[in-house]
Design an enzyme around this catalytic site. Structure first.
Site, short mmCIF file in Angstrom:
data_model
loop_
_atom_site.label_atom_id
_atom_site.label_comp_id
_atom_site.label_asym_id
_atom_site.label_seq_id
_atom_site.Cartn_x
_atom_site.Cartn_y
_atom_site.Cartn_z
N ASP A 2 0.82 -1.20 0.00
CA ASP A 2 0.00 0.00 0.00
C ASP A 2 0.86 1.27 0.00
O ASP A 2 1.94 1.28 0.58
CB ASP A 2 -0.90 -0.02 1.25
N ASN A 4 1.36 3.36 -2.96
CA ASN A 4 1.89 3.80 -4.27
C ASN A 4 1.31 5.16 -4.67
O ASN A 4 2.02 6.04 -5.15
CB ASN A 4 1.52 2.81 -5.38
N HIS A 19 2.74 3.40 -9.09
CA HIS A 19 2.69 1.95 -9.30
C HIS A 19 3.97 1.46 -9.99
O HIS A 19 4.47 0.38 -9.69
CB HIS A 19 1.46 1.57 -10.13
N ASP A 49 -11.71 -5.60 -5.62
CA ASP A 49 -12.29 -4.26 -5.45
C ASP A 49 -11.52 -3.18 -6.23
O ASP A 49 -12.04 -2.09 -6.46
CB ASP A 49 -12.34 -3.89 -3.96
N TRP A 51 -11.00 -3.09 -9.27
CA TRP A 51 -11.66 -2.79 -10.55
C TRP A 51 -12.43 -1.48 -10.46
O TRP A 51 -12.75 -0.87 -11.48
CB TRP A 51 -12.63 -3.92 -10.94
N LEU A 113 12.34 -19.78 -3.89
CA LEU A 113 11.25 -18.93 -3.38
C LEU A 113 10.00 -19.18 -4.22
O LEU A 113 10.08 -19.17 -5.45
CB LEU A 113 11.64 -17.44 -3.48
N LEU A 172 -6.76 -5.67 6.90
CA LEU A 172 -6.31 -6.74 6.01
C LEU A 172 -6.88 -6.62 4.60
O LEU A 172 -6.35 -7.21 3.66
CB LEU A 172 -6.67 -8.11 6.59
C1 FPP Z 1 -2.04 -0.14 -3.34
O1 FPP Z 1 -1.55 1.18 -3.21
C2 FPP Z 1 -1.35 -0.81 -4.45
C3 FPP Z 1 -1.98 -1.38 -5.50
C4 FPP Z 1 -3.45 -1.43 -5.64
C5 FPP Z 1 -1.22 -1.97 -6.62
C6 FPP Z 1 0.01 -2.72 -6.26
C7 FPP Z 1 0.83 -2.93 -7.47
C8 FPP Z 1 2.16 -2.80 -7.57
C9 FPP Z 1 3.04 -2.55 -6.42
C10 FPP Z 1 2.90 -2.89 -8.87
C11 FPP Z 1 2.54 -3.98 -9.79
C12 FPP Z 1 2.72 -5.34 -9.27
C13 FPP Z 1 3.63 -6.23 -9.69
C14 FPP Z 1 3.61 -7.59 -9.13
C15 FPP Z 1 4.67 -5.91 -10.68
P1 FPP Z 1 -2.54 2.39 -3.51
O2 FPP Z 1 -2.53 2.65 -4.97
O3 FPP Z 1 -3.89 2.08 -2.94
O4 FPP Z 1 -1.86 3.56 -2.73
P2 FPP Z 1 -2.58 4.73 -1.92
O5 FPP Z 1 -3.28 4.07 -0.75
O6 FPP Z 1 -1.44 5.58 -1.49
O7 FPP Z 1 -3.51 5.41 -2.86
#
Ligand code: FPP
Length: 222
Positions: A2, A4, A19, A49, A51, A113, A172
Site C-alpha cells: 500500500d 503507491n 505503481h 475491489d 476494478w 522462493l 487486512l
Molecule cells: C495499493 O496502493 C497498491 C496497488 C493497488 C497496486 C500494487 C501494485 C504494484 C506494487 C505494482 C505492480 C505489481 C507487480 C507484481 C509488478 P494504492 O494505490 O492504494 O496507494 P494509496 O493508498 O497511497 O492510494
C-alpha cells in the site's frame, strides 16, 4: 503493497508513476526475500475491489504486471523463483492470462522462493468459491484442498507466518483472511515504493521477537 498513490502524490506525479515505482520495489523485495531466505512470499497486486478504480489506473496496473512477468522471467529462473498467480483469471485480459500460464510453466521447477502474486484476488470470494467446488471423498482436509484450488494455489504451501502491510493502514482488506489465522501482523508506515531490503529485514526481526503461542502456553512460561 500500500502507498503507491500517496508516494506519487507527494512528488506531484500521476498515480501510475507510483505503481511503476512500486514495481521496482517488488523487484528489490523479491531479491531480498530470496537472500533472507524467505520460502513463500505472497504479494497483493490487484484486488477484486481495485476494478472500481479509474480505467486509466487499472490499465496501467495490468500493463505493469504483464511487463513484470516478461521482464522478470530470466531473473526468476536464475534465482530459483517459482511464480504462482492466485485469484480469478476470467476477468483479466487473455494476453495477461497467457503470460501468467507461460511463466508458471517456465518456473515450475524453481525451488528457492515461491512468489505468489494475488491478481483479481478476494479472500472472501476464494472461500465462497471453494465452498461451491465439488468435494473429494476424504473428510477433513477436503475444504482446505478446495480452497487451494479456488485460489490456484500450489500444494504444500505452509501456513502463513508473517503478514506485512505498508502505507500506514491497519487492516487486512480481504487479503489471506483464512491463512492469517495465526499470522503475525506487521504494519509499517513506509509507502510501498520506499520498501526495500532493510524494511523487509526489520519486519523479519520483529517477527522473530514475537511470542507465538498458537492458542497454547508460551514456551517461555510453560
Ligand atoms: C495499493 O496502493 C497498491 C496497488 C493497488 C497496486 C500494487 C501494485 C504494484 C506494487 C505494482 C505492480 C505489481 C507487480 C507484481 C509488478 P494504492 O494505490 O492504494 O496507494 P494509496 O493508498 O497511497 O492510494
Amino acid at each position: 503493497m500500500d502507498g503507491n498513490g500517496r508516494w506519487a502524490q507527494q512528488r506531484g506525479l500521476p498515480r501510475p508513476a507510483g505503481h511503476r515505482a512500486g514495481g521496482e520495489a517488488v523487484r528489490r523485495v523479491v531479491e531480498a526475500a530470496v537472500a533472507a531466505p524467505v520460502t513463500v512470499l505472497t504479494l497483493y497486486a490487484f484486488s477484486c475491489d481495485n476494478w472500481g478504480r479509474p480505467k486509466r489506473e487499472v490499465s496501467a496496473l495490468m500493463r505493469l504486471m504483464q511487463r513484470y512477468l516478461v521482464s522478470e522471467r530470466l531473473r526468476c529462473l536464475k534465482n530459483g523463483v517459482r511464480i504462482n498467480v492466485i485469484g480469478r483469471r476470467d476477468r483479466i485480459s487473455r494476453d495477461l492470462v497467457e503470460e501468467i500460464e507461460d511463466i508458471e510453466h517456465a518456473t515450475a521447477a524453481c525451488d528457492r522462493l515461491l512468489l505468489r502474486l494475488a491478481v483479481d484476488y478476494s479472500s472472501r470470494q476464494a472461500m465462497l468459491d471453494a465452498a461451491k467446488l465439488p468435494g473429494e471423498p476424504d473428510g477433513l482436509c477436503d475444504f482446505e484442498r478446495r480452497l487451494e484450488r479456488a485460489t490456484h494455489s500450489v500444494p504444500g504451501v505452509p501456513s502463513l507466518d508473517l503478514l506485512i502491510r505498508t502505507g500506514g493502514e491497519r487492516r487486512l482488506s480481504d487479503f489471506l483472511l483464512w491463512e492469517s489465522a495465526y499470522a503475525e501482523l506487521v504494519f509499517c508506515d513506509t509507502y510501498w515504493p520506499d520498501f526495500g531490503e532493510q524494511a523487509l529485514l526489520a519486519a523479519l526481526d520483529e517477527f522473530r521477537r514475537r511470542d507465538r503461542r498458537f492458542g497454547q502456553l508460551s514456551r517461555r512460561t510453560a
